[in-house]
Design a protein around this motif. Structure first.
Motif, short mmCIF file in Angstrom:
data_model
loop_
_atom_site.label_atom_id
_atom_site.label_comp_id
_atom_site.label_asym_id
_atom_site.label_seq_id
_atom_site.Cartn_x
_atom_site.Cartn_y
_atom_site.Cartn_z
N MET A 119 5.33 26.57 76.10
CA MET A 119 4.72 26.15 77.25
C MET A 119 3.96 24.77 77.03
O MET A 119 3.65 24.07 78.13
CB MET A 119 3.80 27.02 77.99
N ARG A 155 12.91 32.87 80.93
CA ARG A 155 12.01 32.40 82.06
C ARG A 155 11.36 31.23 81.55
O ARG A 155 11.11 30.30 82.50
CB ARG A 155 11.15 33.53 82.25
N GLU A 174 13.29 27.97 81.70
CA GLU A 174 13.42 27.74 83.55
C GLU A 174 12.27 26.89 83.73
O GLU A 174 12.50 25.95 84.08
CB GLU A 174 13.57 29.12 84.13
N MET A 175 10.99 27.29 83.40
CA MET A 175 9.82 26.67 83.80
C MET A 175 9.60 25.58 83.23
O MET A 175 9.17 24.37 83.72
CB MET A 175 8.68 27.75 83.43
N ILE A 183 9.98 41.50 84.80
CA ILE A 183 10.12 40.86 86.10
C ILE A 183 8.73 39.81 86.08
O ILE A 183 8.70 39.13 87.30
CB ILE A 183 10.32 41.50 87.41
N ALA A 184 8.12 39.70 85.16
CA ALA A 184 7.06 38.68 85.02
C ALA A 184 7.52 37.15 85.20
O ALA A 184 8.44 36.80 84.46
CB ALA A 184 6.11 38.69 83.73
N GLY A 185 7.01 36.56 86.14
CA GLY A 185 7.59 35.14 86.22
C GLY A 185 8.57 34.93 87.58
O GLY A 185 8.97 33.86 88.01
N GLU A 186 8.75 36.15 88.16
CA GLU A 186 9.70 36.23 89.27
C GLU A 186 9.11 35.15 90.30
O GLU A 186 9.60 34.57 91.29
CB GLU A 186 9.90 37.78 89.96
N SER A 206 6.65 32.87 90.06
CA SER A 206 6.73 31.52 89.78
C SER A 206 8.26 30.95 89.98
O SER A 206 8.37 29.62 90.39
CB SER A 206 6.30 31.25 88.38
N SER A 207 9.33 31.59 89.57
CA SER A 207 10.78 31.20 89.61
C SER A 207 10.82 30.73 91.33
O SER A 207 11.68 29.99 91.63
CB SER A 207 11.60 32.28 89.22
N ARG A 233 9.13 27.80 92.31
CA ARG A 233 10.09 26.56 91.84
C ARG A 233 11.09 26.01 92.75
O ARG A 233 11.20 25.16 92.96
CB ARG A 233 10.58 26.86 90.30
N LYS A 234 11.97 27.19 93.12
CA LYS A 234 13.02 27.00 93.87
C LYS A 234 12.69 26.61 95.36
O LYS A 234 13.19 25.61 95.95
CB LYS A 234 13.80 28.35 94.13
N PRO A 272 10.84 16.25 90.24
CA PRO A 272 11.08 17.15 89.16
C PRO A 272 9.74 17.45 88.18
O PRO A 272 9.24 18.34 87.73
CB PRO A 272 12.00 16.64 88.29
N LYS A 332 7.55 20.80 87.54
CA LYS A 332 7.37 21.39 86.18
C LYS A 332 5.89 21.53 86.03
O LYS A 332 5.85 22.74 85.45
CB LYS A 332 8.11 20.34 85.34
N SER A 390 5.31 24.75 88.17
CA SER A 390 5.96 25.86 87.32
C SER A 390 5.07 26.54 86.15
O SER A 390 4.54 27.69 86.21
CB SER A 390 7.23 25.56 86.97
N ILE A 391 4.65 25.51 85.16
CA ILE A 391 3.97 25.67 84.14
C ILE A 391 2.49 26.35 84.42
O ILE A 391 2.36 27.52 84.07
CB ILE A 391 3.78 24.50 83.34
N TYR A 429 3.02 30.02 86.28
CA TYR A 429 3.40 30.87 85.30
C TYR A 429 2.67 31.21 84.15
O TYR A 429 2.55 32.58 83.95
CB TYR A 429 4.79 30.10 84.62
N GLU A 430 1.89 30.57 83.76
CA GLU A 430 0.86 30.77 82.85
C GLU A 430 -0.18 32.01 83.45
O GLU A 430 -0.65 32.74 82.87
CB GLU A 430 0.10 29.53 82.39
#
Lengths: 115, 145
Positions: A38, A58, A61-62, B18-21, B23-24, B27-28, B37, B41, B44-45, B48-49
């Motif tokens: 990351m 995952r 993806e990120m 399912i952790a990150g769902e 954030s995903s 992102r979409k 982009p 990114k 997202s990072i 997600y963190e």
């Protein structure tokens, strides 16, 4: 370097169908710790790892990582393959250890300095 | 403010499958509305963190996001144990994550510093035994001085 070329070079099996075979991979990151991945920021990148769990996909993806190579004979789980197919991330699996697979790719032109 | 998109997500405790769902999903949304982009990114990072932190340390929690034409605001809150020493927690490499989390590939003590690095505005409110809330803002265009 294109994904089919990478597969041939490190004798890897390509485990997914939905990926861009013409995309050029410029840079790579080798790590078992997703926290370190990351902190890595390059585009069109490849991840080499010995970690096998859905968080690898995952994290890829990120991070906009386009392909993941599982080393040391590890194989991605079916749930991981499904996630990767959906996201267009290529999954590869090689018997080679992390150091050797990374070294082979480095010496063949993936220098981790791509933008 | 027009065109505000609001979403709320539940972040389940200790469920790495399912952790990150959340954030995903965000992102979409950002990709679909044409955010560049590099901003997608960075967002997202950071998210997600923060989401992973809520899973690991906070017994799960909630994510609330608001998107307008200029920025995204992400609020991730948990009712976990809180952070006793925030300065220490912000240090790269400092982690209280157990070995079971490290085996999953996380808990290197890089999460909070990585959020700070990728967010334009980053705030934490935390109190011991009361939980932690992080506020992350990412602007879609460079901030003009």
């Amino acid at each position: 370097m294109k994904i089919p070329e990478i597969a041939e070079l490190i004798k890897a099996e390509i485990c997914t169908n939905n990926y861009d075979a013409n995309m050029d991979i410029f840079s790579a990151c080798s790590a078992d710790l997703m926290s370190d991945v990351m902190a890595f920021s390059k585009s069109n990148a490849l991840l080499l790892t010995g970690l096998v769990n859905p968080q690898v996909i995952r994290t890829a993806e990120m991070m906009d990582i386009k392909a993941v190579v599982f080393v040391r004979g590890k194989k991605p789980l079916e749930t991981m393959i499904e996630m990767a197919e959906e996201k267009g991330i290529a999954l590869l699996a090689t018997e080679w250890p992390l150091f050797i697979a990374s070294g082979k790719l480095y010496s063949s032109g993936i220098h981790g300095s791509g933008e | 403010m027009n065109n505000v998109v609001v979403r709320d997500y539940s972040i389940p405790a200790n469920d790495f499958t399912i952790a990150g769902e959340a954030s995903s999903s965000v992102r979409k949304i950002l990709s679909q509305i044409g955010v560049t982009p590099d901003v997608v990114k960075r967002t997202s990072i950071a998210m997600y963190e923060a989401e992973i932190n809520a899973v690991i340390h906070g017994n799960g929690g909630q994510a609330h996001i608001e998107i307008d034409e200029n920025k995204i605001l992400i609020i991730i809150s948990d009712q976990g144990p809180g952070i006793a020493d925030l300065d220490l927690a912000m240090q790269e490499g400092y982690s209280t994550a157990p070995d079971s989390i490290r085996e999953m590939g996380f808990g290197a003590g890089m999460g909070l510093s990585n959020i700070k690095k990728h967010a334009d505005v980053f705030e934490i409110k935390t109190a011991v035994n009361e939980g932690t809330t992080v506020y992350i803002t990412v602007f879609f265009k460079p901030v003009k001085n």
